[in-house]
Design a protein around this motif. Structure first.
Motif, short mmCIF file in Angstrom:
data_model
loop_
_atom_site.label_atom_id
_atom_site.label_comp_id
_atom_site.label_asym_id
_atom_site.label_seq_id
_atom_site.Cartn_x
_atom_site.Cartn_y
_atom_site.Cartn_z
N GLY A 134 0.54 19.06 34.00
CA GLY A 134 0.68 17.96 34.93
C GLY A 134 1.64 18.33 36.04
N PHE A 135 2.27 17.32 36.63
CA PHE A 135 3.25 17.57 37.67
C PHE A 135 4.21 16.39 37.80
CE2 PHE A 135 -0.51 15.91 39.98
CZ PHE A 135 0.04 14.79 40.59
N VAL A 136 5.37 16.69 38.38
CA VAL A 136 6.32 15.67 38.80
C VAL A 136 6.27 15.62 40.32
CG1 VAL A 136 8.73 14.94 38.81
CG2 VAL A 136 7.81 16.16 36.83
N LYS A 137 6.12 14.43 40.91
CA LYS A 137 5.96 14.31 42.36
C LYS A 137 6.87 13.20 42.88
CE LYS A 137 2.39 14.09 45.98
NZ LYS A 137 2.50 12.82 46.71
N LYS A 150 1.42 33.42 52.48
CA LYS A 150 2.11 33.96 51.32
C LYS A 150 2.97 32.91 50.64
CE LYS A 150 5.15 37.73 49.86
NZ LYS A 150 5.94 38.90 50.28
N ASN A 151 3.70 32.14 51.42
CA ASN A 151 4.58 31.11 50.86
C ASN A 151 4.45 29.76 51.55
OD1 ASN A 151 6.58 33.83 50.46
ND2 ASN A 151 6.28 32.49 48.69
N PHE A 152 3.40 29.58 52.35
CA PHE A 152 3.22 28.29 52.99
C PHE A 152 1.74 27.93 53.05
CE2 PHE A 152 2.43 31.16 56.48
CZ PHE A 152 1.50 30.51 57.26
N GLU A 153 1.47 26.65 53.21
CA GLU A 153 0.11 26.15 53.35
C GLU A 153 0.08 25.11 54.46
OE1 GLU A 153 -0.68 24.66 49.46
OE2 GLU A 153 0.45 22.81 49.76
N TRP A 154 -1.08 24.93 55.05
CA TRP A 154 -1.21 23.99 56.14
C TRP A 154 -2.59 23.35 56.11
CZ3 TRP A 154 -5.29 24.83 59.43
CH2 TRP A 154 -5.85 26.11 59.40
N PHE A 188 5.75 26.78 49.34
CA PHE A 188 5.68 26.84 47.88
C PHE A 188 6.24 28.16 47.37
CE2 PHE A 188 1.64 28.42 49.55
CZ PHE A 188 1.46 29.61 48.87
N SER A 189 6.78 28.08 46.18
CA SER A 189 7.29 29.25 45.48
C SER A 189 7.31 28.92 44.00
CB SER A 189 8.69 29.62 45.96
OG SER A 189 9.20 30.74 45.23
N GLY A 190 6.74 29.79 43.18
CA GLY A 190 6.64 29.48 41.76
C GLY A 190 5.79 28.24 41.54
N ASN A 191 6.32 27.27 40.83
CA ASN A 191 5.59 26.02 40.53
C ASN A 191 5.93 24.89 41.48
OD1 ASN A 191 4.61 27.45 38.39
ND2 ASN A 191 5.59 26.23 36.80
N VAL A 227 7.24 13.09 53.14
CA VAL A 227 7.77 14.34 52.57
C VAL A 227 7.57 14.26 51.06
CG1 VAL A 227 9.77 15.81 52.21
CG2 VAL A 227 9.46 14.62 54.42
N SER A 228 6.92 15.27 50.49
CA SER A 228 6.62 15.28 49.06
C SER A 228 7.21 16.52 48.41
CB SER A 228 5.10 15.26 48.82
OG SER A 228 4.52 14.06 49.27
N ALA A 229 7.80 16.33 47.24
CA ALA A 229 8.26 17.42 46.40
C ALA A 229 7.43 17.39 45.12
CB ALA A 229 9.75 17.27 46.09
N ILE A 230 6.75 18.49 44.83
CA ILE A 230 5.81 18.54 43.71
C ILE A 230 6.15 19.73 42.81
CG2 ILE A 230 3.38 18.59 43.05
CD1 ILE A 230 2.80 17.93 46.09
N TYR A 231 6.36 19.45 41.55
CA TYR A 231 6.66 20.51 40.58
C TYR A 231 5.61 20.49 39.48
CZ TYR A 231 9.25 23.64 37.53
OH TYR A 231 9.62 24.70 36.75
N GLY A 232 4.75 21.50 39.45
CA GLY A 232 3.70 21.57 38.46
C GLY A 232 4.17 22.24 37.17
N PHE A 233 3.55 21.85 36.06
CA PHE A 233 3.89 22.46 34.78
C PHE A 233 2.66 22.54 33.89
CE2 PHE A 233 4.60 17.92 34.37
CZ PHE A 233 4.01 17.62 33.17
#
Length: 402
Positions: free
Chosen positions: A38-41, A310-314, A354-357, A396-402
């Motif tokens: 899932g994820f924390v958002k 590499k480390n960004f999306e648009w 993004f970096s890691g999860n 602004v969103s902070a998303i941490y997937g696991f």
């Protein structure tokens, strides 16, 4: 009380998984198990205007109609909120074969609640079992509405995912999908959390579909793969607005494509249909002049271009929806989701790192809506004397997937 039940449910699921994992490690049935993800958002939201939304502004549909008091539109006031209700928990199940077909299942919930009154409450999103072989996939349970094409939906950070331009709903269903370069998708389904609006149910109810004695029917032809995907389909929704009255059938047509453009991906979709309030499109149902019911017709088109480094999306999403009026003259009450709105459009660029999860993304969403009234012919929408309204959202969103 509901929050306590939600916490208890999650604790029980975790304990059950731990206990079963301990037993399963010792037992012979090692081909059965469940993995959690899932994820924390966290969302930080600022709007320049009051809007029609769900969950305290988290799920934005469109700007609110002007509300004039003392010569001033009091809905032209800003709004700010911080929420984490999209946080999600998904259990993916694998198990032994069923008469030679591979089996799997999904249980997924989020803390979005069923309404604003129980926001933060744990609610069911998806719950289905899947049977698969080299020719066909069969899904039984609650899954995406077939008008929401899971292989090419908008990638917005906003949880509205392109609503009201993109159909959005999850439904209990039976779905059969063939495999290959050309795929047939057939679905029969009911309504649950997302339902048709009508008499005595301004926010929607499954009763109108259930009282027809029939499910919704959907057929779709899909072709292509990773480099290019295309498809088209038709949806039939039989409803009976009143017991003792006639059953009417609402039709929806959908066409879509997705293709690579260099290192970017381009998506395009068009939907034309009747009375689509159950998939959060501007639309409606109304009493006609003959004692029956009539539906309006809505056209929606959306497109998106997105890419990843590499480390960004648009990405940039844009959408347009147009109310084409009612099929027959309206003679009574009108029900639906903004059933007399004439049109709306949106453009929303986004960029994320993004970096890691972890992903931190920013999205700027401009949405404009033109409200109207029923015209003199009691079929079309008249916008004379009504100004359009617009909202600019910074998310602004902070998303941490696991």
């Amino acid at each position: 009380m509901k929050k306590k039940l939600s916490i208890t449910l999650i604790a029980c699921l975790g304990l059950a998984y731990f206990s079963y994992g301990q037993w399963n490690a010792k037992g012979p049935s090692s081909d059965f198990g469940i993995s959690w993800g899932g994820f924390v958002k966290a969302d930080y939201i600022y709007d320049t205007r009051q809007n029609v939304t769900a969950r305290e502004g988290d799920f934005l549909l469109f700007p609110s109609l002007a509300n004039m008091e003392g010569g001033k539109d009091i809905n032209a006031e800003p709004n700010f909120n911080i929420l984490a209700v999209q946080t999600r928990l998904t259990g993916k199940i694998h198990g032994p074969d069923f008469f030679g077909m591979k089996t799997s299942g999904v249980i997924e919930g989020a803390f979005f609640g069923q309404s604003d009154s129980n926001i933060n409450g744990f609610r069911l999103r998806h719950a289905y079992v899947q049977l698969s072989n080299d020719k066909v996939d069969i899904i039984m349970g609650q899954y995406w509405n077939p008008l929401f094409v899971a292989t090419m939906y908008p990638g917005t950070y906003s949880f509205n995912t392109g609503v009201p331009f993109q159909p959005f709903s999850r439904n209990p269903q039976l779905r059969i999908t063939t495999k290959g370069n050309v795929r047939f998708i057939g679905v029969i389904f009911s309504e649950r959390d997302f339902a048709t609006r009508g008499p005595d149910a301004p926010l929607g109810s499954s009763i109108f579909l259930r009282n027809s004695g029939l499910p919704q029917f959907h057929t779709q032809l899909q072709f292509g793969g990773k480099e290019f995907l295309g498809g088209f389909g038709i949806n039939l929704k039989p409803i009976r607005p009143e017991l003792g009255g006639n059953t009417i059938t609402n039709t929806v047509l959908i066409s879509y494509m997705k293709t690579k453009v260099g290192k970017a991906t381009f998506k395009l979709e068009g939907v034309y249909g009747e009375n689509m309030s159950d998939v959060l499109s501007i639309s409606g149902l109304a009493q006609d002049t003959n004692g029956g019911y009539t539906s309006n017709r809505t056209l929606s088109v959306w497109g998106e271009l997105e890419g990843k480094g590499k480390n960004f999306e648009w990405g940039i999403f844009s959408g347009y929806t147009k109310n084409n009026g009612f099929k027959d003259p309206v003679g009574g009450a009108i029900y639906g989701l903004a059933p007399t709105m004439d049109h709306a459009f949106r453009i929303s660029p986004r960029i994320g790192w993004f970096s890691g999860n972890m992903i931190i993304g920013t999205e700027f969403e401009y949405t404009s809506a033109q409200y109207g009234n029923l015209a003199a012919n009691n079929m079309d929408i008249d916008t004379n004397g009504i100004d359009s309204v617009s909202n600019f959202r910074v998310l602004v969103s902070a998303i941490y997937g696991f």
